[in-house]
Write a protein that holds these residues in place. Structure first.
Motif, PDB file in Angstrom:
ATOM      1  N   GLN A  35       0.815  -1.215   0.000  1.00 33.29           N
ATOM      2  CA  GLN A  35       0.000   0.000   0.000  1.00 33.29           C
ATOM      3  C   GLN A  35       0.853   1.273   0.000  1.00 33.29           C
ATOM      4  N   ALA A  36       2.163   1.112  -0.126  1.00 34.80           N
ATOM      5  CA  ALA A  36       3.078   2.252  -0.002  1.00 34.80           C
ATOM      6  C   ALA A  36       2.784   3.370  -0.984  1.00 34.80           C
ATOM      7  N   HIS A  37       2.275   3.059  -2.169  1.00 35.74           N
ATOM      8  CA  HIS A  37       2.053   4.085  -3.190  1.00 35.74           C
ATOM      9  C   HIS A  37       0.667   4.723  -3.091  1.00 35.74           C
ATOM     10  N   GLN A  38      -0.118   4.292  -2.116  1.00 32.64           N
ATOM     11  CA  GLN A  38      -1.435   4.911  -1.930  1.00 32.64           C
ATOM     12  C   GLN A  38      -1.285   6.189  -1.109  1.00 32.64           C
ATOM     13  N   ASP A  39      -2.044   7.204  -1.475  1.00 33.05           N
ATOM     14  CA  ASP A  39      -1.898   8.506  -0.833  1.00 33.05           C
ATOM     15  C   ASP A  39      -2.837   8.646   0.363  1.00 33.05           C
ATOM     16  N   HIS A  40      -2.551   7.860   1.398  1.00 36.08           N
ATOM     17  CA  HIS A  40      -3.263   7.999   2.663  1.00 36.08           C
ATOM     18  C   HIS A  40      -2.347   7.515   3.780  1.00 36.08           C
ATOM     19  N   PRO A  41      -2.633   7.945   5.034  1.00 36.73           N
ATOM     20  CA  PRO A  41      -1.799   7.495   6.149  1.00 36.73           C
ATOM     21  C   PRO A  41      -1.960   5.995   6.371  1.00 36.73           C
ATOM     22  N   LEU A  42      -0.909   5.378   6.882  1.00 34.46           N
ATOM     23  CA  LEU A  42      -0.939   3.945   7.173  1.00 34.46           C
ATOM     24  C   LEU A  42      -0.556   3.731   8.638  1.00 34.46           C
ATOM     25  N   PRO A  43      -1.240   2.808   9.335  1.00 33.24           N
ATOM     26  CA  PRO A  43      -1.000   2.614  10.768  1.00 33.24           C
ATOM     27  C   PRO A  43       0.367   1.997  11.048  1.00 33.24           C
ATOM     28  N   LEU A  44       0.971   2.427  12.166  1.00 30.53           N
ATOM     29  CA  LEU A  44       2.258   1.867  12.578  1.00 30.53           C
ATOM     30  C   LEU A  44       2.107   1.157  13.920  1.00 30.53           C
ATOM     31  N   ALA A  45       2.208   1.914  15.018  1.00 25.83           N
ATOM     32  CA  ALA A  45       2.090   1.320  16.357  1.00 25.83           C
ATOM     33  C   ALA A  45       1.664   2.391  17.337  1.00 25.83           C
ATOM     34  N   ASP A  46       0.974   1.995  18.400  1.00 23.00           N
ATOM     35  CA  ASP A  46       0.563   2.910  19.474  1.00 23.00           C
ATOM     36  C   ASP A  46      -0.185   4.136  18.953  1.00 23.00           C
ATOM     37  N   GLY A  47      -0.996   3.941  17.908  1.00 19.75           N
ATOM     38  CA  GLY A  47      -1.770   5.048  17.356  1.00 19.75           C
ATOM     39  C   GLY A  47      -1.008   5.917  16.385  1.00 19.75           C
ATOM     40  N   SER A  48       0.281   5.647  16.187  1.00 23.62           N
ATOM     41  CA  SER A  48       1.075   6.418  15.230  1.00 23.62           C
ATOM     42  C   SER A  48       0.767   5.972  13.808  1.00 23.62           C
ATOM     43  N   THR A  49       1.000   6.884  12.871  1.00 25.13           N
ATOM     44  CA  THR A  49       0.797   6.551  11.460  1.00 25.13           C
ATOM     45  C   THR A  49       1.995   6.989  10.641  1.00 25.13           C
ATOM     46  N   ASN A  50       2.123   6.389   9.480  1.00 23.93           N
ATOM     47  CA  ASN A  50       3.047   6.846   8.452  1.00 23.93           C
ATOM     48  C   ASN A  50       2.223   7.791   7.575  1.00 23.93           C
ATOM     49  N   SER A  51       2.565   9.078   7.584  1.00 25.20           N
ATOM     50  CA  SER A  51       1.737  10.094   6.927  1.00 25.20           C
ATOM     51  C   SER A  51       1.621   9.862   5.427  1.00 25.20           C
ATOM     52  N   GLN A  52       0.518  10.381   4.869  1.00 23.70           N
ATOM     53  CA  GLN A  52       0.303  10.206   3.438  1.00 23.70           C
ATOM     54  C   GLN A  52       1.345  10.993   2.655  1.00 23.70           C
ATOM     55  N   PRO A  53       1.806  10.449   1.532  1.00 26.11           N
ATOM     56  CA  PRO A  53       2.881  11.078   0.776  1.00 26.11           C
ATOM     57  C   PRO A  53       2.618  12.532   0.377  1.00 26.11           C
ATOM     58  N   SER A  54       1.394  12.880  -0.013  1.00 21.02           N
ATOM     59  CA  SER A  54       1.149  14.265  -0.427  1.00 21.02           C
ATOM     60  C   SER A  54       1.311  15.225   0.752  1.00 21.02           C
ATOM     61  N   THR A  55       0.956  14.797   1.953  1.00 21.63           N
ATOM     62  CA  THR A  55       1.145  15.622   3.143  1.00 21.63           C
ATOM     63  C   THR A  55       2.624  15.801   3.439  1.00 21.63           C
ATOM     64  N   VAL A  56       3.375  14.711   3.393  1.00 24.06           N
ATOM     65  CA  VAL A  56       4.815  14.769   3.637  1.00 24.06           C
ATOM     66  C   VAL A  56       5.476  15.691   2.612  1.00 24.06           C
ATOM     67  N   ARG A  57       5.089  15.554   1.360  1.00 27.54           N
ATOM     68  CA  ARG A  57       5.681  16.399   0.313  1.00 27.54           C
ATOM     69  C   ARG A  57       5.439  17.877   0.602  1.00 27.54           C
ATOM     70  N   ARG A  58       4.207  18.236   0.924  1.00 27.99           N
ATOM     71  CA  ARG A  58       3.891  19.645   1.170  1.00 27.99           C
ATOM     72  C   ARG A  58       4.619  20.178   2.400  1.00 27.99           C
ATOM     73  N   MET A  59       4.712  19.371   3.446  1.00 27.12           N
ATOM     74  CA  MET A  59       5.432  19.806   4.644  1.00 27.12           C
ATOM     75  C   MET A  59       6.918  20.008   4.356  1.00 27.12           C
ATOM     76  N   LEU A  60       7.518  19.080   3.635  1.00 25.99           N
ATOM     77  CA  LEU A  60       8.947  19.197   3.345  1.00 25.99           C
ATOM     78  C   LEU A  60       9.229  20.360   2.391  1.00 25.99           C
ATOM     79  N   GLN A  61       8.335  20.595   1.444  1.00 29.41           N
ATOM     80  CA  GLN A  61       8.520  21.746   0.564  1.00 29.41           C
ATOM     81  C   GLN A  61       8.454  23.043   1.368  1.00 29.41           C
ATOM     82  N   ALA A  62       7.516  23.122   2.314  1.00 32.39           N
ATOM     83  CA  ALA A  62       7.403  24.320   3.152  1.00 32.39           C
ATOM     84  C   ALA A  62       8.610  24.460   4.082  1.00 32.39           C
ATOM     85  N   LEU A  63       9.201  23.341   4.501  1.00 32.33           N
ATOM     86  CA  LEU A  63      10.355  23.380   5.395  1.00 32.33           C
ATOM     87  C   LEU A  63      11.600  23.922   4.701  1.00 32.33           C
TER      88      LEU A  63
END
Length: 196
Positions: A35-63
């Protein structure tokens, strides 16, 4: 019709290039890698998620991470954002990922070992301590929503530094120039796990 050579040159977005070089699948549990190429968050552990790629991209561009920057990655999760930041800083930089979950810190370290990024490390965060008090950074990425912008993290921005942080469903971009601190917001609503 214009030939390729007649088209205006557009430099490659370094964030997009980093996301091509660092595979999201390598930072996901094996059962979720398809599911890595799907643009949505994916569950990890203890309620944490791996953020959706489009969100990560926008945050890193702003950073706006540049080669040689020292970057703090708060809520580093499985290590994907830390690896992306390391790709952006290059070997002259430094990336420190912090997470409160033992399992995720171990997972991130294992995933990072598959890449040649010795300037990137992930450590266990100290409960009730935000970031690295007494130390400043060129860039700070926060992948959890604390409801407001913590002054403890603003004080850890170096002169000319920048932080991207979700706060009360909005994405804040905080910049420091000397003693002046400015905050702007990216458009839209943003959903993240809770900080602390």
């Amino acid at each position: 019709m214009a030939t390729f050579s007649e088209r205006p040159h557009r430099p490659t977005d370094p964030v997009v290039a980093a996301m091509r070089a660092i595979e999201r699948a390598d930072f996901l549990p094996e059962a979720l890698r398809d599911q890595a190429h799907q643009d949505h968050p994916l569950p990890l552990a203890d309620g944490s998620t791996n953020s959706q790629p489009s969100t990560v991209r926008r945050m890193l561009q702003a950073l706006d991470v540049r080669p040689g920057h020292r970057v703090l990655d708060i809520g580093s999760g499985s290590g994907w954002t830390s690896a992306l930041l390391g790709q952006l800083t290059g070997p002259g930089g430094e990336v420190l990922g912090l997470d409160l979950t033992d399992f995720l810190v171990g997972f991130a370290r294992t995933a990072l070992s598959g890449y040649d990024l010795p300037w990137v490390r992930v450590d266990l965060a100290t409960p009730d301590v935000l970031g690295t008090p007494g130390r400043t950074w060129d860039r700070i990425l926060v992948s959890a929503d604390g409801g407001q912008i913590p002054t403890e993290l603003v004080s850890q921005l170096d002169d000319g530094g920048r932080m991207v942080i979700p706060a009360a469903g909005r994405m804040a971009v905080v910049t420091r120039a000397g003693q002046e601190v400015r905050t702007e917001h990216l458009p839209g609503q943003w959903a993240f796990v809770r900080l602390r």
